[in-house]
Design an enzyme around this catalytic site. Structure first.
Site, short mmCIF file in Angstrom:
data_model
loop_
_atom_site.label_atom_id
_atom_site.label_comp_id
_atom_site.label_asym_id
_atom_site.label_seq_id
_atom_site.Cartn_x
_atom_site.Cartn_y
_atom_site.Cartn_z
N LYS A 159 0.83 -1.18 0.00
CA LYS A 159 0.00 0.00 0.00
C LYS A 159 0.88 1.25 0.00
O LYS A 159 2.04 1.15 0.43
CB LYS A 159 -0.94 -0.01 1.21
CG LYS A 159 -0.18 -0.18 2.53
CD LYS A 159 -0.53 0.80 3.58
CE LYS A 159 0.03 2.15 3.38
NZ LYS A 159 0.86 2.70 4.44
N LYS A 193 -1.70 -8.65 11.82
CA LYS A 193 -1.48 -8.51 13.27
C LYS A 193 -2.37 -9.51 14.01
O LYS A 193 -3.54 -9.66 13.68
CB LYS A 193 -1.80 -7.08 13.72
CG LYS A 193 -0.77 -6.05 13.22
CD LYS A 193 -1.05 -4.68 13.79
CE LYS A 193 -0.19 -3.61 13.16
NZ LYS A 193 1.13 -3.45 13.75
N GLU A 227 0.51 7.32 16.79
CA GLU A 227 1.94 7.00 16.80
C GLU A 227 2.70 8.14 17.46
O GLU A 227 2.29 9.30 17.36
CB GLU A 227 2.46 6.85 15.38
CG GLU A 227 1.77 5.76 14.59
CD GLU A 227 2.36 5.66 13.19
OE1 GLU A 227 3.35 4.94 13.02
OE2 GLU A 227 1.85 6.32 12.27
N HIS A 251 -5.29 0.92 6.50
CA HIS A 251 -5.33 0.26 7.81
C HIS A 251 -6.63 0.53 8.58
O HIS A 251 -7.26 -0.38 9.10
CB HIS A 251 -4.16 0.72 8.69
CG HIS A 251 -2.80 0.53 8.06
ND1 HIS A 251 -2.50 -0.52 7.23
CD2 HIS A 251 -1.65 1.25 8.15
CE1 HIS A 251 -1.23 -0.45 6.85
NE2 HIS A 251 -0.71 0.62 7.39
N LYS A 351 0.46 11.19 13.65
CA LYS A 351 1.88 11.01 13.98
C LYS A 351 2.23 12.01 15.09
O LYS A 351 1.57 13.03 15.24
CB LYS A 351 2.74 11.30 12.75
CG LYS A 351 2.46 10.30 11.62
CD LYS A 351 3.72 9.82 10.99
CE LYS A 351 3.49 8.79 9.94
NZ LYS A 351 3.69 7.40 10.40
C1 BG6 Z 1 2.58 2.07 7.56
C2 BG6 Z 1 2.56 3.56 7.34
O1 BG6 Z 1 1.74 1.43 6.65
O2 BG6 Z 1 2.11 1.80 8.88
C3 BG6 Z 1 3.44 4.25 8.37
O3 BG6 Z 1 3.05 3.84 6.04
C4 BG6 Z 1 3.01 3.87 9.77
O4 BG6 Z 1 3.37 5.67 8.21
C5 BG6 Z 1 2.92 2.36 9.90
O5 BG6 Z 1 3.98 4.38 10.67
C6 BG6 Z 1 2.32 1.96 11.23
O6 BG6 Z 1 2.43 0.57 11.38
P1 BG6 Z 1 2.53 -0.10 12.82
O7 BG6 Z 1 2.50 -1.57 12.54
O8 BG6 Z 1 3.79 0.38 13.43
O9 BG6 Z 1 1.31 0.39 13.56
#
Ligand code: BG6
Length: 495
Positions: A159, A193, A227, A251, A351
């Site tokens: 993606k 996950k 995040e 997601h 973020k």
């Molecule tokens: C990715 C995004 O698909 O998923 C990132 O491009 C993001 O920007 C990441 O940080 C988050 O994944 P996870 O598994 O760390 O929650």
């Protein structure tokens, strides 16, 4: 490339019986070095890969095989837990790993690649495109011309698939002209996950929740992926994508589908994906002025994360100084179907937020008549990160005289429940599925397009109505407006 020495299987599950070549385009990129190789190393160490499987990283830099292996080792050591990294396993893994320098935009280089691979028609070949999506169409066409897209070849697309409905359709059509749908694996690592799969187990293997999993019993749903990281060294990509395309389109909408979908008739690729598509098609469109009411865009300014000063988004590497890309989105979503009419789903991602937490909260309605004064709880929390946990928050009586209540938790700590097993990274599970040809946890073409169909008008609405991102300080819970999105309906984020 030499075959790897056979290892005893550590996990008591047979290794794959399928021998395969995995070719990773974008082999020197972050995704390959940070995620794919560590995942493959773990699978190798656990004895899950066929003894004969080879991994070939492809990129433009003129590395020798030894130099690439050294780079891969450095990155894997940094990524893999110390206890899981041992010299013998690494040597065995490195024996599978080779590097081939080529330009994925040059057709002639695919002829060289075909020669390098030699004849191996009986092997499954997996092409993993860990590259920007604007290379997808060329790579597929060049593979075909070089005779590398035979019936046992599969392609994995990372993606985002495109940056709009139109570009996604163009990519899907170009890929579809070379690979038929069952051989196309559109990866969304959230589906790999454990807790996400546990969400399906919770809903469809327990009779308890089904009768109340609907409007009438559920007040609202929150899906949050917050995040603390910024854009790291991906500013060039991120500044063109933004949180909407990077996270919500894939997601968060996937999580929403798993919460909202009907029970599939079977746990197989078609049945599961049919149900998810129905949800995406039932999302109530948000367009024009609605975006002001139902969405919030934000962008982080300077602030502190874990006590450390961090810069504003527009000072990040490879980001425009006057960028108006969003690093935060909150949306109030409605699903126009019988089960969910009138139940808002609040999606939020950002973020540089106060804490790293990915969670789904199902808030049930309060009891119809309150006997014991105010109380909240009545909610189910499904936490994906940082720890995997499902907890049902109920009201219980405080010990002692009187009926004073307080929320308590019925807690299912998945990491403890299965503590003897190493927790798999999402990519490990998904890579095995690709090799075995199981696409249940991958996005089908119509699913990706239905998601864009809903997303595009929101992005257009933002531009038509000049909704520039609201600032929020790094280390906060996002812009104030995201609180108001819920507060005006007397709700709040579960922070
Ligand atoms: C990715 C995004 O698909 O998923 C990132 O491009 C993001 O920007 C990441 O940080 C988050 O994944 P996870 O598994 O760390 O929650």
């Amino acid at each position: 490339m030499a075959g790897a020495p056979a290892r005893p299987n550590r996990v008591g599950v047979p290794a794959l019986s399928i021998s395969c070549d995995m070719l990773v385009f974008g082999g020197t990129g972050d995704l390959a070095l940070h995620k794919l190789l560590p995942a493959l190393y773990h699978l190798h160490r656990d004895g899950r890969l066929h003894a004969d499987m080879r991994i070939l990283a492809l990129a433009r830099s003129p590395h020798s095989r030894a130099a690439y292996q050294a780079l891969a080792e450095r990155r894997c050591r940094a990524q893999v837990a110390r206890a899981d990294f041992d010299e013998a396993s690494w040597q065995g893994f490195a024996a599978r790993l080779d590097y081939f320098a080529m330009d994925a935009g040059q057709s002639a280089d695919f002829g060289r690649l075909a020669k390098h691979l030699g004849q191996a028609e009986e092997r499954v070949r997996v092409y993993y495109l860990a590259t920007a999506p604007d290379l997808f169409e060329d790579i597929a066409a060049h593979l075909q011309i070089a005779g590398l897209a035979g019936p046992r070849a599969r392609i994995v697309l990372e993606k985002p698939i495109g940056h709009s409905l139109e570009s996604a359709q163009a990519i899907n059509a170009a890929i579809g002209a070379v690979f038929d749908e069952p051989r196309v694996f559109r990866i969304d690592h959230y589906l790999g996950k454990e807790t996400v799969q546990n969400l399906m187990a919770l809903r469809f293997a327990n009779a308890l929740f089904e009768p109340v999993w609907r409007a009438g019993h559920i007040d609202h749903v929150q899906i949050s992926v917050c995040e603390t990281l910024g854009v790291e060294n991906r500013g060039g990509y991120y500044d063109h994508a933004g949180a909407m395309r990077d996270m919500i389109q894939n997601h968060l909408l996937q999580l929403l589908c798993l919460v909202a979908m009907e029970a599939p008739v079977r746990f197989d690729a078609e049945a599961v994906r049919n149900e998810k598509v129905k949800i995406l098609e039932a999302l109530k469109p948000i367009s024009g002025l609605d975006v002001q009411d139902k969405t919030v865009r934000g962008q982080y300014t300077a602030g502190k994360i874990g006590g450390q000063e961090v810069p504003a988004y527009y000072f990040e590497k490879q980001v425009d100084n006057d960028s108006d890309t969003e690093t935060f989105v909150a949306i109030q979503v409605e699903i126009d179907n019988w089960r969910w009419a009138g139940v808002p789903f609040y999606l939020r991602t950002g973020k540089r937020m106060a804490r790293k937490a990915s969670e789904i909260l199902i808030q049930f309605k309060p009891v119809p008549h309150r006997l014991f004064g105010d109380g909240e709880a009545n909610r189910l929390l499904i936490r994906l990160q940082p720890e995997e946990r499902i907890s049902l928050q109920l009201m219980a009586k405080n010990p002692g005289k009187g009926m004073r209540l307080k929320p308590v938790e019925l807690d299912l700590n998945l990491a403890n429940a299965f503590s003897k097993q190493r927790r798999w990274d999402a990519y490990e599970r998904l890579l095995l599925d690709v090799i075995e040809g199981d696409s249940t946890l991958f996005m089908r073409r119509d699913e990706v397009e239905a998601a864009w169909q809903w997303i595009d008008p929101i992005i257009q609405g933002w531009h038509q109505h000049y909704q520039s991102p609201r600032p929020y300080a790094a280390g906060s819970n996002g812009p104030e407006q995201s609180q108001s999105l819920l507060e005006r309906h007397a709700r709040q984020w579960a922070d």
